[in-house]
Design a protein around this motif. Structure first.
Motif, PDB file in Angstrom:
ATOM      1  N   ALA A   1     -14.465  -0.714 -10.435  1.00  0.00           N
ATOM      2  CA  ALA A   1     -14.285   0.511  -9.684  1.00  0.00           C
ATOM      3  C   ALA A   1     -13.936   0.292  -8.385  1.00  0.00           C
ATOM      4  N   GLY A   2     -14.340  -0.843  -7.761  1.00  0.00           N
ATOM      5  CA  GLY A   2     -13.731  -1.102  -6.291  1.00  0.00           C
ATOM      6  C   GLY A   2     -12.034  -1.396  -6.495  1.00  0.00           C
ATOM      7  N   ILE A   3     -11.974  -1.924  -7.396  1.00  0.00           N
ATOM      8  CA  ILE A   3     -10.149  -2.203  -7.581  1.00  0.00           C
ATOM      9  C   ILE A   3      -9.427  -0.923  -7.710  1.00  0.00           C
ATOM     10  N   ALA A   4     -10.042   0.044  -8.522  1.00  0.00           N
ATOM     11  CA  ALA A   4      -9.665   1.274  -8.585  1.00  0.00           C
ATOM     12  C   ALA A   4      -9.407   1.907  -7.333  1.00  0.00           C
ATOM     13  N   VAL A   5     -10.377   2.018  -6.505  1.00  0.00           N
ATOM     14  CA  VAL A   5     -10.410   2.592  -5.189  1.00  0.00           C
ATOM     15  C   VAL A   5      -9.394   2.138  -4.233  1.00  0.00           C
ATOM     16  N   ALA A   6      -9.070   0.664  -4.372  1.00  0.00           N
ATOM     17  CA  ALA A   6      -8.355   0.011  -3.598  1.00  0.00           C
ATOM     18  C   ALA A   6      -6.830   0.594  -3.963  1.00  0.00           C
ATOM     19  N   LEU A   7      -6.559   0.447  -5.349  1.00  0.00           N
ATOM     20  CA  LEU A   7      -5.368   0.912  -5.695  1.00  0.00           C
ATOM     21  C   LEU A   7      -5.096   2.485  -5.434  1.00  0.00           C
ATOM     22  N   ILE A   8      -5.819   3.255  -5.325  1.00  0.00           N
ATOM     23  CA  ILE A   8      -5.728   4.737  -5.293  1.00  0.00           C
ATOM     24  C   ILE A   8      -5.544   4.967  -3.750  1.00  0.00           C
ATOM     25  N   PHE A   9      -6.223   4.386  -2.675  1.00  0.00           N
ATOM     26  CA  PHE A   9      -6.209   4.602  -1.368  1.00  0.00           C
ATOM     27  C   PHE A   9      -5.298   3.634  -0.494  1.00  0.00           C
ATOM     28  N   HIS A  10      -4.547   2.586  -1.189  1.00  0.00           N
ATOM     29  CA  HIS A  10      -3.981   1.703  -0.502  1.00  0.00           C
ATOM     30  C   HIS A  10      -2.630   2.470   0.311  1.00  0.00           C
ATOM     31  N   ARG A  11      -2.578   2.317   1.548  1.00  0.00           N
ATOM     32  CA  ARG A  11      -1.644   3.049   2.266  1.00  0.00           C
ATOM     33  C   ARG A  11      -0.679   1.861   2.915  1.00  0.00           C
ATOM     34  N   LYS A  12       0.541   2.017   2.546  1.00  0.00           N
ATOM     35  CA  LYS A  12       1.685   1.160   3.230  1.00  0.00           C
ATOM     36  C   LYS A  12       1.910   1.475   4.733  1.00  0.00           C
ATOM     37  N   ARG A  13       1.753   0.470   5.607  1.00  0.00           N
ATOM     38  CA  ARG A  13       2.038   0.771   7.005  1.00  0.00           C
ATOM     39  C   ARG A  13       3.221   1.185   7.319  1.00  0.00           C
ATOM     40  N   PRO A  14       3.380   2.193   8.113  1.00  0.00           N
ATOM     41  CA  PRO A  14       4.569   2.845   8.597  1.00  0.00           C
ATOM     42  C   PRO A  14       5.595   1.777   9.290  1.00  0.00           C
ATOM     43  N   ALA A  15       6.836   2.105   8.962  1.00  0.00           N
ATOM     44  CA  ALA A  15       7.956   1.141   9.269  1.00  0.00           C
ATOM     45  C   ALA A  15       8.024   1.353  11.059  1.00  0.00           C
ATOM     46  N   ARG A  16       8.107   0.311  11.417  1.00  0.00           N
ATOM     47  CA  ARG A  16       8.283   0.150  13.231  1.00  0.00           C
ATOM     48  C   ARG A  16       9.568   0.170  13.261  1.00  0.00           C
ATOM     49  N   ILE A  17       9.706   0.983  14.407  1.00  0.00           N
ATOM     50  CA  ILE A  17      11.031   1.465  14.830  1.00  0.00           C
ATOM     51  C   ILE A  17      11.193   0.569  16.228  1.00  0.00           C
ATOM     52  N   GLY A  18      12.427  -0.018  16.358  1.00  0.00           N
ATOM     53  CA  GLY A  18      12.520  -0.670  17.795  1.00  0.00           C
ATOM     54  C   GLY A  18      12.015  -2.210  17.834  1.00  0.00           C
TER      55      GLY A  18
END
Length: 140
Positions: free
Chosen positions: A123-140
């Protein structure tokens, strides 16, 4: 698109575990199938209408399919997490509804419940996979 190393690790661990568990259930004895059916019936009463051996085969095939699905890189991590979450919800519900697996008035496992309580990690792995967010790309 791509897949993160952290998600890959979660998917390999859980997918391989479930796939192996499903393969291990391919040759259940009638007694083993009846035991699994009895446990599942506490959560899903409709399971009672199935023959024990047929239920064992269905469960085996489902676990093999789920394990392969979670391991497939083309499947988005969030979708793999949702499938894993549905499966783990059934395991957690079975653990909570089976007499003798938890301490009275608690979710803490008894010695007999320790083997099933460990399934909370899915269940913990499922939550991690569902809510994982990639960091926004840095500009500059």
């Amino acid at each position: 698109m791509g897949i993160s190393i952290s998600n890959l690790a979660l998917r390999i661990v859980s997918g391989a575990f479930i796939l192996n568990t499903g393969i291990g259930k391919l040759n259940l004895t009638p007694e083993q199938a009846a035991g699994l059916k009895s446990s599942a019936q506490r959560v899903i009463p409709q399971v009672g209408s199935l023959e024990a051996e047929k239920f064992g085969h269905y469960l085996s095939f489902y676990e093999i399919a789920l394990g392969a699905f979670v391991l497939t890189p083309l499947v988005p991590s969030r979708l793999a997490g949702l499938a894993l979450g549905a499966f783990s919800a059934g395991l957690v519900a079975t653990y909570l509804k089976t007499p003798g697996l938890t301490e009275p008035d608690s979710i803490r496992p008894t010695p007999a419940g320790t083997a099933m309580a460990k399934d909370f990690w899915l269940a913990g792995i499922a939550v991690a996979l569902i809510f994982h967010r990639k960091r926004p790309a840095r500009i500059g």
